[in-house]
Design an enzyme around this catalytic site. Structure first.
Site, PDB file in Angstrom:
ATOM      1  N   CYS A  96      -5.922   9.954  -5.313  1.00 42.22           N
ATOM      2  CA  CYS A  96      -5.091   8.754  -5.354  1.00 42.22           C
ATOM      3  C   CYS A  96      -3.606   9.061  -5.092  1.00 42.22           C
ATOM      4  CB  CYS A  96      -5.305   8.028  -6.683  1.00 42.22           C
ATOM      5  SG  CYS A  96      -4.624   6.368  -6.696  1.00 42.22           S
ATOM      6  N   HIS A 190     -11.350   7.464  -8.274  1.00 43.07           N
ATOM      7  CA  HIS A 190     -11.302   7.882  -9.672  1.00 43.07           C
ATOM      8  C   HIS A 190     -12.700   7.720 -10.218  1.00 43.07           C
ATOM      9  CE1 HIS A 190      -6.943   7.776  -9.724  1.00 43.07           C
ATOM     10  NE2 HIS A 190      -6.976   6.577  -9.186  1.00 43.07           N
TER      11      HIS A 190
END
Lengths: 240, 460
Positions: A96, A190
């Site tokens: 991310c 995630h």
């Protein structure tokens, strides 16, 4: 039999540690331990000198915008070392915000911020929040995870990690997710990524062993719980 | 008249929902909001004396209910969203539930407000006092990142310049939030170092919000709460206006709260066994003092306070079963510490849902220190995992080092309770997040063999 030993370097854990990404470190550690492979985890903090000669795996997690820019600033000091490691085929896993900052620039408060420029991809601001469960197909397997970003990443000719089956991925437009260059993996996933995707976790361990010991095969583990957890997620997303 | 009709319609809907066995904490409020969009503003204008908000990540419900108890002791009428429904519709429901057609006026309102909903709520209703408990990274997908959240809260508070802020001095994130606001501010904090301090559990380091340097801690209670200072820019914990001291002479802890210059002293020896409760009690006592109550009233309020549903709530079904709500890493860590201190043979049930009110991203399970349970593995007979994310929590426990044979997946809530009751353990614990709470509590209440449920001090 000699004990095989790998070293992993967690980059800036004091800055980039959101969303349970330490779970990735734990998954690598445990899946090594269950095979009697010793995984030493070292940390590289702001201001530390580069000392990467024994490192087999680099890991960068996600962080808030202000912490991202602090990390980029300090990371410029180790850019050449990281570049060498990437070209040598060492593993670099970036999640991310940690993925975004490896590119040319990324969206930030009040405009774009300079990235590390290790790769040519770049991230533009998006008008919507890309949030939710995601499924991605790589060449060999499906990845499941949770994405949460407001940046649109464009690969600029680089190869993606996989194709989006359900969810948004890099930019919500071209169905690509993440980046794969040699053994660098950047991704928005995630979840955390590795505990729910044991095949990817094992691929990372296998590459590290191949690099260091030239060993190709990896002992199988009992992944029945991991498989059930994945099936459950895929089912709840209508993918099975 | 339209407003009165909205109240009547909402009351009927709530009553109907209750009769049909639904937990109707929000249904009435949602309907009233649809019938009359400015109804919250109108309710706010019907509060004669003070409107108090309690906001923050953890401890909102307990702190708010304790303040409510203090206000009730002072003999005033008061609205309170006791069950913790803390967005606009929940606040409206609270007003509706305490409305009677003869009287639509109150002296006080004690309202717990979801920290991310503060801007929406404050567009309708301006509080006299806002009590801040703490700000931890919580349900990130709903709130965006921490800095964005703090900015939103700041903007909301700026719309109400007469509001007095009561801030936890031990939380650097809150203190820097207050520093950026021109409002009148009061601080509370714990002065005594205890043996309960835990370090580096939720985040391994805390950065100064002003200059980005790593904060130095002389003492850390839990998470980022403690006695801190920035050695680079000088940012430091303010001297609290309300200071808590702890005495542990008789084995039973005593909490003593002092106002500045010792002009206000509350001393209570209710059985406080965790840092969570100490902060909640301190915040409530400080707020009670700020609202002008005598130390006697504050003390009576604290001592008659009863925690709400699922805050260390105890049942007995062939064995003692404790139910506790925990919503985020800090909350789970603190509840697991309580579980780990019980040396009896335990069944531990853990339930995780991912509905919007729970937070849709469950990756926080990996920021949570489940190793706390693994360390007392020999006293845990087995685990029962339930809720929509039951496999996620099972996986987390496997990677914490728990043997997969000890992990049982339950497909429904009856099986959870049956599993605990039929297991060979002596006691059961159920730790779970919000949207699972009321349904399992209903089952536990129906099967409870004790005369009434009883509480030990709250953890969430």
């Amino acid at each position: 039999m000699r004990v095989m030993k790998l070293t992993m370097c967690h980059l800036y854990p004091e800055l980039l540690n959101l969303y349970g990404d330490t779970g990735n470190v734990l998954a690598l550690f445990k899946r090594c331990q269950w095979r009697n492979i010793q995984l030493d985890v070292i940390e590289h903090h702001m201001g530390d000198k580069a000392d990467f000669k024994d490192v087999d795996i680099f890991f960068v997690g996600a962080g808030a915008a202000s912490e991202q820019s602090m990390a980029v600033h300090d990371m410029k000091n180790i850019k050449a070392n990281l570049k060498d490691a990437v070209e040598q085929g060492k593993i670099l896993l970036a999640i991310c915000g940690g993925y975004q900052l490896l590119g040319q620039y990324y969206q930030a408060k009040g405009g774009n911020a300079d990235g590390l420029g290790l790769f040519d991809f770049y991230t533009e601001p998006a008008d919507i929040h890309f949030v939710g469960n995601i499924v991605v197909k790589t060449e060999d397997y499906y990845l499941v995870g949770f994405e949460n970003h407001i940046g649109k990443t464009y690969l600029n000719g680089l190869k993606p990690l996989g194709q989006v089956i359900s969810g948004f991925g890099n930019n919500g437009e071209d169905k690509t997710e993440g980046v794969r260059y040699k053994n660098t993996i950047g991704t928005y996933l995630h979840g955390p990524l590795l505990p729910k995707n044991p095949k990817l976790c094992d691929e990372i361990i296998a590459i590290a062993l191949k690099n260091k010991y030239n060993i190709a095969n990896l002992e199988e583990l009992d992944d029945s719980l991991e498989i059930k957890a994945r099936e459950h997620i895929l089912k709840s997303m209508g993918q099975k | 008249m339209r407003r009165i009709l909205a109240v009547i319609a909402a009351k009927m809907t709530s009553a109907l929902a209750k009769l049909t066995g639904h937990q109707g904490t929000n249904i009435g409020g949602e309907l009233a909001l649809r019938l009359c969009p400015d109804i919250l503003t109108w309710f706010g204008s019907k509060v004669k004396d003070k409107i108090i908000f309690v906001t923050g990540t953890n401890g909102k419900t307990s702190t708010n209910n304790m303040i409510y108890s203090i206000i009730r002791q002072s003999g005033h009428s008061c609205v309170c969203n006791q069950l913790g429904a803390n967005m606009n519709s929940g606040l409206i429901s609270a007003f509706i539930n305490s409305s009677t057609l003869g009287s639509l006026e109150w002296d006080y309102a004690c309202l717990e407000v979801d920290e991310a909903s503060l801007p929406k709520v404050m567009a309708h209703i301006k509080p006299h006092i806002i009590v801040f408990t703490n700000i931890f990274v919580d349900q990130l997908d709903r709130h965006g990142e921490m800095d964005a959240l703090l900015d939103k809260i700041k903007t909301a508070i700026k719309t109400s310049e007469d509001t007095v802020l009561l801030i936890n001095a031990d939380d650097p994130a809150l203190v820097s939030l207050g520093d950026g606001l021109p409002h009148m501010k009061y601080y509370y904090g714990i002065e005594t170092e205890t043996d309960m301090g835990s370090k580096g559990l939720a985040r391994d380091s805390v950065l100064c919000k002003k200059c980005g340097n790593r904060l130095h801690y002389n003492y850390c209670y839990y998470g980022q709460l403690g006695h801190y200072t920035c050695q680079k820019c000088g940012f430091t914990r303010p001297v609290p206006d309300f200071r808590a001291f702890l005495e542990d002479k008789t084995g039973k802890r005593k909490l003593i709260v002092w106002g500045k210059d010792k002009d206000f002293i509350v001393e209570t020896d209710i059985n406080i066994n965790d840092t969570y409760s100490i902060y909640n009690t301190l915040a409530a006592a400080s707020c009670g003092a700020l609202a002008g109550n005598t130390p006697e009233t504050v003390l009576n309020g604290i001592e008659t306070y009863r925690p709400q549903v699922g805050r260390m709530e105890k049942f007995y079904i062939q064995k003692p079963i404790t139910l506790n709500l925990a919503k985020n890493p800090i909350g789970f860590n603190e509840s697991m510490k309580v579980v780990s201190r019980d040396s009896s043979l335990k069944t531990v049930a853990i339930g995780i849902n991912d509905l919007p009110q729970d937070g849709r991203d469950v990756s926080w399970l990996w920021d949570t220190n489940f190793e706390i349970l693994q360390e007392v593995d020999e006293s845990i007979y087995g685990y029962i995992l339930f809720g929509q994310r039951r496999y996620d929590i099972a996986l987390r426990l496997k990677y914490a080092g728990v043997e997969p044979e000890k992990l049982i997946i339950a497909e429904n809530l009856e099986d959870v309770v049956d599993g605990i009751v039929k297991s060979e353990s002596d006691v059961g614990y159920i730790l779970l997040n919000y949207s699972l709470l009321f349904d399992i509590q209903k089952i536990l209440k129906e099967r409870n063999e004790g005369n009434e449920t009883y509480h030990v001090p709250s953890v969430s």
